[in-house]
Design a protein around this motif. Structure first.
Motif, PDB file in Angstrom:
ATOM      1  N   PRO A 324      -2.236 -16.419 -38.386  1.00  0.00           N
ATOM      2  CA  PRO A 324      -1.995 -15.397 -39.406  1.00  0.00           C
ATOM      3  C   PRO A 324      -1.151 -14.246 -38.864  1.00  0.00           C
ATOM      4  CG  PRO A 324      -4.271 -16.132 -39.489  1.00  0.00           C
ATOM      5  CD  PRO A 324      -3.670 -16.751 -38.262  1.00  0.00           C
ATOM      6  N   ARG A 325      -0.282 -13.728 -39.734  1.00  0.00           N
ATOM      7  CA  ARG A 325       0.660 -12.644 -39.425  1.00  0.00           C
ATOM      8  C   ARG A 325       1.758 -13.088 -38.462  1.00  0.00           C
ATOM      9  NH1 ARG A 325      -4.267 -10.873 -39.603  1.00  0.00           N
ATOM     10  NH2 ARG A 325      -4.551 -10.963 -37.345  1.00  0.00           N
ATOM     11  N   GLU A 326       1.928 -14.412 -38.337  1.00  0.00           N
ATOM     12  CA  GLU A 326       2.979 -14.948 -37.474  1.00  0.00           C
ATOM     13  C   GLU A 326       3.911 -15.880 -38.250  1.00  0.00           C
ATOM     14  OE1 GLU A 326       0.251 -14.732 -33.397  1.00  0.00           O
ATOM     15  OE2 GLU A 326       0.991 -16.673 -34.102  1.00  0.00           O
ATOM     16  N   SER A 400      -3.783 -16.686 -45.554  1.00  0.00           N
ATOM     17  CA  SER A 400      -3.031 -17.337 -44.478  1.00  0.00           C
ATOM     18  C   SER A 400      -3.928 -18.373 -43.818  1.00  0.00           C
ATOM     19  CB  SER A 400      -2.586 -16.297 -43.447  1.00  0.00           C
ATOM     20  OG  SER A 400      -1.763 -15.315 -44.045  1.00  0.00           O
ATOM     21  N   GLU A 421       4.240 -16.254 -45.098  1.00  0.00           N
ATOM     22  CA  GLU A 421       4.151 -14.833 -44.763  1.00  0.00           C
ATOM     23  C   GLU A 421       5.543 -14.232 -44.585  1.00  0.00           C
ATOM     24  OE1 GLU A 421      -0.020 -14.470 -42.305  1.00  0.00           O
ATOM     25  OE2 GLU A 421       1.738 -15.250 -41.245  1.00  0.00           O
ATOM     26  N   GLU A 423       6.211 -11.516 -42.913  1.00  0.00           N
ATOM     27  CA  GLU A 423       6.350 -10.920 -41.588  1.00  0.00           C
ATOM     28  C   GLU A 423       5.895 -11.900 -40.512  1.00  0.00           C
ATOM     29  OE1 GLU A 423       7.689  -7.912 -40.968  1.00  0.00           O
ATOM     30  OE2 GLU A 423       8.077  -7.705 -43.118  1.00  0.00           O
ATOM     31  N   HIS A 424       6.568 -11.840 -39.382  1.00  0.00           N
ATOM     32  CA  HIS A 424       6.183 -12.620 -38.211  1.00  0.00           C
ATOM     33  C   HIS A 424       6.056 -11.638 -37.051  1.00  0.00           C
ATOM     34  CE1 HIS A 424       5.907 -15.237 -34.911  1.00  0.00           C
ATOM     35  NE2 HIS A 424       6.972 -15.999 -35.071  1.00  0.00           N
ATOM     36  N   SER A 425       4.822 -11.204 -36.786  1.00  0.00           N
ATOM     37  CA  SER A 425       4.584 -10.203 -35.750  1.00  0.00           C
ATOM     38  C   SER A 425       4.094 -10.820 -34.447  1.00  0.00           C
ATOM     39  CB  SER A 425       3.557  -9.172 -36.247  1.00  0.00           C
ATOM     40  OG  SER A 425       2.338  -9.810 -36.612  1.00  0.00           O
TER      41      SER A 425
END
Length: 518
Positions: A324-326, A400, A421, A423-425
């Protein structure tokens, strides 16, 4: 899996409603399998689609709303045979939807089913099967060794480097979605025993209620075939490209095409077989019945990137460790409920004078006069957001998926709402090979015939934007690189075998498919 770009997708000053006239045309009459299979068998292969990229499939929910023709208002009136019953069914769906939104909001991505590859090999339990069917998504752990999957990714990077400026994708200045279909890694992955076994098991969750022995209404769910799709390699960081919530394989066709509409009979028809009111019949919707899908025309507008085959499971195989968040996949894990809501949404609008964001059933009224089909644009995917489909509460239900590792497989039902997603942080790339689970049917055999031709010539597969593709690439695989009888059958390069215990319809289907291909 598809993506769209933030910002205008059309010339400045040209409204989408106006530009729609120049990019789509409506066929005189929708057709189903019974109509188009014979012409495909006897006629010529599919015409190549115009050049483009992955963005062509989205109507873009930004900017001017699409003004659909008056026939769409007439269609709503045709389908709503009993306004009172339609309103009662709408209320029933909203009531159940509110409860399930709460469940997902509380549990997050813990509701996403996860199984091991050993479960696939040994047989899924009844509990696992029911969970997968309810959620419409599953992660399969293992099967492909980690180092093998990472080797596929490196092979792709080498292929890209060897072909430099010929490589196309989106966005063009920093490609994430590669218009590549014929790399060595993709060929090996499509025929990998673990992927084939997983696809066979998941296709086995479907059934066919057809009683006809006609090949047009048969499906060999134990015979997965290859479908050439693209790949994604996404570096960390923000992206101008975002894949919002949507459902692939057609948009407005779900209502407009009688064959596609038949897939949702229990949701749309308001009475039972004896003509009695059936307010809650939508709960009997069978999302895993093959029969009505075989008559569905998902691509009435012959648009690039629209899937024209029967694709029960979309899917990808991970080439990276991504959580998640990637930049990972997001899903709305409530298959039947979300489908019921989406199918009835065009028939209702917020009551004039109601609070702007009210979800209360009393604030929504039947709308059979407007041409509005929220999130629908002819020739595009079906899109959703908080304005077009507010009761989905996407800020709570679009979750996610849990972290995947290289070699893991993810599959989601063809009706599942999904996104990527924005964003990919993370610190590493987010990379996948798009490989769905597709069975042998007459329609799919016709596609396999045409895909074999594009494979031979090195050009993009029939469902995808045309052009010279990889025909001039260094290191492109050819039909001679497909080894092994099982793999060659999947690619349409060797005749299919008739299973010893095949039903009469399956036997006829295999014979018909072989006659198409050879």
């Amino acid at each position: 899996m598809l993506s769209t770009v933030r910002g205008p997708l059309r010339p400045r000053g040209v409204t989408l409603a106006r530009s729609l006239k120049t990019v789509t045309s409506h066929p005189t009459e929708p057709v189903g399998v019974a109509d188009h299979v014979p012409s495909r068998v006897l006629g010529t292969p599919r015409r190549p689609k115009k050049e483009g990229n992955i963005t062509n499939v989205f109507g873009a929910l930004e900017g001017d709303p699409v003004a659909l023709p008056e026939r769409f208002a007439a269609l709503k009136r045709q389908l709503c045979t009993d306004p009172g019953l339609m309103e009662a069914r709408w209320r029933s769906i909203l009531s159940e939807l509110e409860k399930e939104v709460g469940v997902i909001a509380q549990n997050g991505n813990a509701v996403v089913p996860q199984v091991s590859y050993s479960d696939i090999v040994n047989g899924l339990s009844e509990e696992q099967v029911q969970d997968i069917k309810k959620r419409g998504v599953v992660i399969v752990r293992g099967g492909v060794p980690r180092e093998e999957a990472l080797g596929w990714k490196q092979s792709i990077l080498d292929y890209v480097a060897a072909n430099g400026g010929r490589v196309k994708g989106a966005p063009p200045d920093r490609i994430v979605f590669y218009e590549l279909y014929q790399s060595s890694a993709q060929l090996r992955a499509r025929a990998h025993p673990a992927l084939v076994a997983t696809q066979t098991a998941l296709l086995g969750l479907w059934h066919n209620s057809a009683t006809s022995t006609s090949a047009s209404w048969a499906a060999s769910l134990r015979t997965p075939i290859a479908y050439f799709d693209r790949l994604r390699i996404r570096a960390p960081g923000p992206s101008v490209w975002t894949l919002g919530p949507h459902v692939d394989s057609g948009g407005v066709e779900r209502w407009e095409d009688p064959g596609f509409r038949a897939c949702f009979t229990k949701i749309l028809e308001l009475t039972d077989a004896d003509g009695r009111p059936a307010v809650e019949a939508w709960k009997e919707h069978d999302a895993f019945d093959v029969m009505p899908r075989l008559g569905a025309k998902q691509d009435l507008y012959d648009a690039p990137n629209q899937c024209s085959v029967f694709r029960p499971w979309q899917g990808w195989t991970a080439l990276s460790s991504t959580g998640p968040r990637e930049g990972t996949l997001q899903v709305v894990p409530m298959l039947t409920l979300a489908s019921a809501y989406v199918m009835l949404r065009p028939f209702f609008s917020r009551r004039p004078g109601a609070p702007a964001h009210s979800l209360a059933a009393d604030d929504w009224v039947l709308d059979l006069e407007s041409t509005a089909f929220p999130g629908s644009v002819p020739g595009k995917a079906q899109e959703m957001n908080s304005t077009t489909h507010p009761h989905l509460c996407l800020e709570k239900t679009l979750v996610s998926i849990p972290r995947v590792e290289p070699g893991d497989q993810v599959y989601w039902h063809c009706d599942v709402i999904h996104a990527v997603e924005s964003e990919h942080s993370g610190v590493g790339d987010s990379s996948v090979l798009y490989i769905p689970a597709i069975p042998l049917t007459m329609q799919n055999a016709l596609y396999l015939r045409d895909q074999r031709d594009t494979f031979t010539r090195g050009v993009p597969s029939p469902d995808f934007p045309g052009g010279e593709g990889e025909s001039q690439f260094v290191g492109r695989v050819t039909v001679n690189d497909v080894k092994g009888e099982k793999a060659r059958r999947m690619f349409g390069l060797a005749p299919f075998n008739t299973p010893a215990d095949a039903s009469p319809a399956e036997k006829i289907l295999v014979e018909a498919a072989n006659s198409i291909l050879y």
